[in-house]
Design a protein around this motif. Structure first.
Motif, short mmCIF file in Angstrom:
data_model
loop_
_atom_site.label_atom_id
_atom_site.label_comp_id
_atom_site.label_asym_id
_atom_site.label_seq_id
_atom_site.Cartn_x
_atom_site.Cartn_y
_atom_site.Cartn_z
N THR A 37 0.93 -1.15 0.14
CA THR A 37 0.23 0.10 0.11
C THR A 37 0.95 1.33 -0.03
O THR A 37 2.11 1.32 0.55
CB THR A 37 -0.96 0.01 1.37
OG1 THR A 37 0.05 -0.02 2.54
CG2 THR A 37 -1.99 -1.25 1.28
N PRO A 38 0.35 2.40 -0.64
CA PRO A 38 1.14 3.52 -0.66
C PRO A 38 1.14 4.21 0.71
O PRO A 38 0.02 4.39 1.35
CB PRO A 38 0.50 4.61 -1.85
CG PRO A 38 -0.87 3.86 -1.68
CD PRO A 38 -0.74 2.63 -1.41
N PHE A 39 2.38 4.62 0.99
CA PHE A 39 2.25 5.29 2.55
C PHE A 39 3.04 6.71 2.29
O PHE A 39 4.02 7.02 1.63
CB PHE A 39 3.27 4.40 3.46
CG PHE A 39 3.47 5.00 4.83
CD1 PHE A 39 2.27 4.83 5.86
CD2 PHE A 39 4.49 5.69 5.19
CE1 PHE A 39 2.59 5.53 7.16
CE2 PHE A 39 4.88 6.05 6.46
CZ PHE A 39 3.60 6.09 7.43
N GLY A 40 2.49 7.63 3.14
CA GLY A 40 2.68 8.99 2.78
C GLY A 40 1.50 9.89 3.69
O GLY A 40 0.53 9.60 3.91
N GLY A 41 2.03 11.02 3.66
CA GLY A 41 1.09 11.84 4.25
C GLY A 41 0.80 13.31 3.52
O GLY A 41 1.36 13.43 2.21
N VAL A 42 -0.26 13.87 4.03
CA VAL A 42 -0.71 15.41 3.23
C VAL A 42 -0.47 16.33 4.14
O VAL A 42 0.27 16.18 5.42
CB VAL A 42 -2.34 15.24 3.06
CG1 VAL A 42 -2.48 14.17 2.21
CG2 VAL A 42 -3.09 15.10 4.40
N LYS A 43 -0.49 17.55 3.84
CA LYS A 43 -0.33 18.78 4.65
C LYS A 43 1.02 18.91 5.15
O LYS A 43 2.01 18.84 4.36
CB LYS A 43 -1.26 19.07 6.01
CG LYS A 43 -2.91 18.83 5.65
CD LYS A 43 -3.86 19.39 6.81
CE LYS A 43 -3.81 18.46 7.77
NZ LYS A 43 -4.81 18.81 8.72
N SER A 44 1.36 19.06 6.50
CA SER A 44 2.89 19.14 6.78
C SER A 44 3.33 17.67 7.26
O SER A 44 4.66 17.64 7.84
CB SER A 44 2.97 19.93 8.07
OG SER A 44 2.50 21.37 7.85
N SER A 45 2.68 16.68 6.51
CA SER A 45 3.45 15.35 7.06
C SER A 45 4.14 14.81 5.82
O SER A 45 4.46 13.77 5.60
CB SER A 45 2.08 14.40 7.28
OG SER A 45 1.58 14.64 8.69
N GLY A 46 4.34 15.72 4.77
CA GLY A 46 5.28 15.19 3.71
C GLY A 46 4.82 15.20 2.36
O GLY A 46 3.51 15.57 1.83
N TYR A 47 5.66 14.75 1.22
CA TYR A 47 5.23 14.73 -0.04
C TYR A 47 5.61 13.14 -0.69
O TYR A 47 6.81 12.69 -0.26
CB TYR A 47 5.97 15.83 -0.88
CG TYR A 47 6.36 17.14 -0.01
CD1 TYR A 47 5.52 18.22 -0.16
CD2 TYR A 47 7.77 17.16 0.50
CE1 TYR A 47 5.72 19.01 0.57
CE2 TYR A 47 7.70 18.44 1.24
CZ TYR A 47 6.68 19.43 1.25
OH TYR A 47 6.97 20.50 2.11
N GLY A 48 4.85 12.78 -1.55
CA GLY A 48 5.38 11.42 -2.24
C GLY A 48 4.69 10.29 -1.30
O GLY A 48 4.47 10.44 -0.32
N ARG A 49 5.18 9.23 -1.85
CA ARG A 49 4.47 7.93 -1.27
C ARG A 49 5.66 6.82 -1.45
O ARG A 49 6.46 6.71 -2.29
CB ARG A 49 3.28 7.29 -1.92
CG ARG A 49 2.10 8.26 -1.73
CD ARG A 49 1.79 8.42 -0.38
NE ARG A 49 0.61 9.10 -0.22
CZ ARG A 49 0.58 10.34 0.29
NH1 ARG A 49 1.71 11.13 0.11
NH2 ARG A 49 -0.48 11.05 0.48
N GLU A 50 5.99 5.89 -0.34
CA GLU A 50 6.71 4.81 -0.27
C GLU A 50 5.83 3.55 -0.30
O GLU A 50 4.72 3.46 0.50
CB GLU A 50 7.66 4.70 0.95
CG GLU A 50 8.66 6.03 0.81
CD GLU A 50 9.53 6.19 1.81
OE1 GLU A 50 10.79 6.06 1.74
OE2 GLU A 50 9.06 6.01 3.06
N GLY A 51 5.98 2.54 -0.94
CA GLY A 51 5.28 1.30 -0.93
C GLY A 51 4.29 1.30 -1.94
O GLY A 51 3.84 2.31 -2.65
N GLY A 52 3.47 0.18 -2.23
CA GLY A 52 2.41 0.18 -3.17
C GLY A 52 3.02 0.34 -4.41
O GLY A 52 4.12 0.32 -5.06
N THR A 53 1.85 0.27 -5.67
CA THR A 53 2.65 0.75 -6.95
C THR A 53 2.78 2.06 -7.45
O THR A 53 3.57 2.28 -8.06
CB THR A 53 1.07 0.37 -7.87
OG1 THR A 53 0.18 1.22 -7.47
CG2 THR A 53 0.65 -1.10 -7.84
#
Length: 476
Positions: free
Chosen positions: A441-457
């Motif tokens: 599954t794609p892991f990452g945040g919105v707002k001040s929790s970051g940019y981009g995703r790790e995991g998943g397609t």
């Protein structure tokens, strides 16, 4: 069983001119000496990564996957040795460390599969033209991993880079270097070409301020605090360098009136104390419907207070120490501030024991919005329980921070679920479970929790460039 620590540059292990101690947070005893890279070491690492990228980008996706899978298999075989290292340097219970090794291996296994699925596409076009989209590895990656998961956090960065065909320079955490050392050993034994994976340690600001401006660095990948992420992003922006940022969180948990109160409370208390609360997705701010608040509070406090705290190497321990001494005064201050502003302290609230960096499992209730802990991620074993009148109020409270990494809810009502999926501002939202992510599954945040995703397609997207090709038969 703690490993001898070295830098790994251009396929070779090396010491450094300066070293610092690595300390067991449960006993405060020295485990080993950490080599700190200087500028010469970093220049060598950059040169090696540049050479390694030329080799690795030309390696077929199938061959990349084979090497990654072989390394992951070695990590699984060495699970007990790696887990012992993690517990010694981080303090988490050995059972949790064993699971971390498996999760790290799973990241590699998933991304190895994705290495063979970086598909492009052909786009229908006018007569005489061919339009196609191609993906290419972005180049040399500078990656920075934190101390809270010594093995699985470096695994995320390394897996994404290597699966995509990139080379990488990893700066692993000074407090917990052993997990990354074990990963590199596995890849060395799996036959990874020299220069593709390089490991350095040292003063974070010195390493980041040297590497990020280098023309060969094409991506900066960080898991860390929002403050550090903004700083590294500002440096990268000066050089138009792409960033992948998994930053801080302050996860809300919404408990609706139809939930199984006892199960939700007990599972919440157990998960809050996992890793001594040192998890960016740790469930911290609980918003509980007022009709079930007292029952939920009673079960939660009882289970939290019963948490077995101690050296993670000992059987039966559920929560180890915080990873470093710096956390103790920070956590104490957050509790004192909340109580001073009207919160009720139901259990814990201070240091646990005289040796080691232990903090008591802590529960605060009726915490006002003005308390510092309502705005600042504690990154420790502190839970906040507050009653709410309805779901709208719960969602408003959940969204009342600048962070949006993970969120949780307990309910079986379809209308509540639909509303929360639409309105809760997080990158990862879990219902009736406190598990925030899986390798697939794609892991990452919105707002001040970051940019981009790790995991998943989606996990390889940051490590790849996209090229549009327009080919015509005749010059137009």
């Amino acid at each position: 069983m703690y490993p001898d620590l070295h830098l790994f540059i251009d396929g070779k292990w090396r010491k450094a001119k300066r070293d610092v101690p690595v300390v067991n947070p449960a006993t405060e005893e020295e485990l080993g000496r950490l080599p700190c890279a200087d500028i010469d070491d970093l220049e060598d690492a950059l040169s090696a990564a540049r050479k390694g990228f030329k080799i690795w980008r030309e390696t077929s996706p199938r061959k990349r996957a084979d090497i990654i899978l072989k390394a992951a298999s070695l990590m699984r075989e060495r699970q007990e040795e790696i887990a012992q290292t993690i517990t010694a340097e981080h303090g988490k219970p050995l059972a949790q460390a064993r699971l971390e090794v498996i999760r790290g291996a799973e990241f590699f296994e998933w991304d190895a599969g994705e290495a063979m699925r970086t598909y492009g596409r052909v786009i229908p076009a006018a007569h005489g033209s061919k339009l196609s989209v191609h993906h290419h590895p972005i180049g040399v990656v500078a990656a920075f991993s934190p101390w809270n998961f010594p093995m699985s956090q470096p695994a995320r960065k390394i897996a994404g880079a290597l699966a995509s065909g990139c080379s990488i320079i990893l700066k692993a955490a000074e407090e917990t270097p052993g997990g990354a050392v074990h990963i590199v050993r596995a890849f060395e034994d799996a036959g990874l070409p020299a220069g593709v994976l390089n490991l350095v340690f040292g003063v974070p600001s010195e390493i980041s301020e040297f590497l990020i401006p280098q023309p060969d660095i094409k991506l900066v990948a960080l898991t860390g605090s929002t403050i550090v992420g903004r700083h590294l992003t500002s440096i990268a922006a000066q050089y138009d360098t792409r960033v992948l940022m998994e930053l801080g969180g302050h996860a809300p948990v919404i408990v609706c009136e139809d939930a199984d109160v006892k199960k939700a409370a007990i599972s919440g208390a157990i998960r809050k104390m996992r890793n001594a609360g040192q998890v960016c997705t740790s469930p911290t701010r609980y918003f509980i419907h007022e009709s079930i608040f007292e029952e939920f509070k009673a079960h939660f406090v009882e289970r939290a207070a019963a948490t077995i705290v101690g050296n993670g190497i000992n059987q039966g321990v559920e929560m180890g120490p915080t990873a470093n001494e710096r956390r103790i005064p920070v956590l104490t201050k957050l509790v004192e501030d909340a109580v001073a502003k009207g919160a009720e302290l139901l259990t814990g609230g201070g240091r646990h024991g005289d040796i080691g960096y232990f903090f008591q499992p802590t529960v605060l209730t009726n915490v006002p919005h003005s308390a510092q802990i309502m705005q600042e991620e504690p990154f420790g074993p502190i839970a906040v329980l507050n009653p709410v009148a309805n779901l709208d109020e719960a969602i408003a409270q959940a969204n009342a921070v600048p962070y949006g990494l993970a969120g949780y809810a307990f309910t079986n009502r379809a209308d509540y679920i639909d509303q929360m999926i639409d309105e809760v501002e997080v990158g990862n939202f879990s219902i009736n479970t406190l598990e925030a992510s899986l390798p697939e599954t794609p892991f990452g945040g919105v707002k001040s929790s970051g940019y981009g995703r790790e995991g998943g397609t989606e996990g390889l997207e940051s490590y790849l460039t996209v090229k549009n090709v327009w080919h015509t038969r005749k010059i137009v």
